[in-house]
Design a protein around this motif. Sequence first.
Motif, PDB file in Angstrom:
ATOM      1  N   LEU A   1       0.881  -1.269   0.101  1.00  0.00           N
ATOM      2  CA  LEU A   1       0.136  -0.015  -0.080  1.00  0.00           C
ATOM      3  C   LEU A   1       0.920   1.204  -0.053  1.00  0.00           C
ATOM      4  O   LEU A   1       0.381   2.514  -0.424  1.00  0.00           O
ATOM      5  CB  LEU A   1      -1.008   0.172   1.177  1.00  0.00           C
ATOM      6  N   THR A   2       2.104   1.106   0.652  1.00  0.00           N
ATOM      7  CA  THR A   2       2.882   2.321   0.610  1.00  0.00           C
ATOM      8  C   THR A   2       4.066   2.146   0.087  1.00  0.00           C
ATOM      9  O   THR A   2       5.122   2.911   0.193  1.00  0.00           O
ATOM     10  CB  THR A   2       3.299   2.695   2.078  1.00  0.00           C
TER      11      THR A   2
ATOM     12  N   GLU B   1       8.056   9.442   4.322  1.00  0.00           N
ATOM     13  CA  GLU B   1       6.769   9.660   4.428  1.00  0.00           C
ATOM     14  C   GLU B   1       5.759   8.647   5.358  1.00  0.00           C
ATOM     15  O   GLU B   1       5.019   8.745   5.923  1.00  0.00           O
ATOM     16  CB  GLU B   1       5.971   9.493   2.937  1.00  0.00           C
ATOM     17  N   ARG B   2       6.432   7.423   5.159  1.00  0.00           N
ATOM     18  CA  ARG B   2       6.192   6.306   6.112  1.00  0.00           C
ATOM     19  C   ARG B   2       6.230   6.462   7.370  1.00  0.00           C
ATOM     20  O   ARG B   2       5.073   6.342   8.249  1.00  0.00           O
ATOM     21  CB  ARG B   2       6.627   4.736   5.585  1.00  0.00           C
ATOM     22  N   ARG B   3       7.303   7.068   7.774  1.00  0.00           N
ATOM     23  CA  ARG B   3       7.716   7.449   9.447  1.00  0.00           C
ATOM     24  C   ARG B   3       6.408   8.471   9.700  1.00  0.00           C
ATOM     25  O   ARG B   3       5.971   8.557  10.853  1.00  0.00           O
ATOM     26  CB  ARG B   3       8.890   7.861   9.447  1.00  0.00           C
TER      27      ARG B   3
ATOM     28  N   LEU C   1      -0.457   8.941  12.834  1.00  0.00           N
ATOM     29  CA  LEU C   1      -1.607   7.970  13.132  1.00  0.00           C
ATOM     30  C   LEU C   1      -1.249   7.433  14.502  1.00  0.00           C
ATOM     31  O   LEU C   1      -2.450   7.443  15.354  1.00  0.00           O
ATOM     32  CB  LEU C   1      -1.384   6.704  12.059  1.00  0.00           C
ATOM     33  N   THR C   2      -0.215   7.407  15.133  1.00  0.00           N
ATOM     34  CA  THR C   2      -0.041   7.080  16.681  1.00  0.00           C
ATOM     35  C   THR C   2      -0.440   8.248  17.357  1.00  0.00           C
ATOM     36  O   THR C   2      -1.179   7.905  18.502  1.00  0.00           O
ATOM     37  CB  THR C   2       1.520   6.877  16.705  1.00  0.00           C
ATOM     38  N   ARG C   3      -0.149   9.565  16.883  1.00  0.00           N
ATOM     39  CA  ARG C   3      -0.534  10.687  17.761  1.00  0.00           C
ATOM     40  C   ARG C   3      -2.290  10.768  17.558  1.00  0.00           C
ATOM     41  O   ARG C   3      -2.851  10.818  18.740  1.00  0.00           O
ATOM     42  CB  ARG C   3      -0.195  11.685  16.866  1.00  0.00           C
TER      43      ARG C   3
END
Length: 167
Positions: free
Chosen positions: A125-126, A133-135, A141-143
Amino acid sequence: MDMTTAGDTGLLDSLQHQVAVFARRAEQTRLGGVGQVRNSMDRAAYLLLNRLDNEGPMGVKALAASMGIDSSTVTRQVAPLVDTGLVKRTSHPEDGRAVVLELSPRGHARLDEVRSSRRELMAQLTGDWEPDERRQFCALLTRFNTALSARQAAVQGTAPAEDPATS
């Protein structure tokens, strides 16, 4: 603080829509991965197995607290995992009357399969994303998940999950 100023309204509308679309698509596919193990483990089972793998054996109350959910919910969700041999119940080493939940060897193997499959799906997907960008996506998303967990805890009057990103 009013988060819906005129300049933010359109962006917040877009954000809430994209979150709704993500939730629907994630549930449709269960983000289950690829290959033979695709869609083979539900979200609750994955999160419970993952927590036990990361934190080690623990009692139902400790598991529930670490995930920010009710003990009765954990008990209900763990039952089929015990029945299928992915989780085993053992006596607490210091208090033989207490029950401790831990991953079985089968549970470890199954979790490894599912993680590998889901990792491959994320890679696909990525695949055209830059590593940064993944990081960034993962950090944001974690935030976002942390903020959701804190809000849920505040509404329920409970402590937030110890690690809302994994619960």
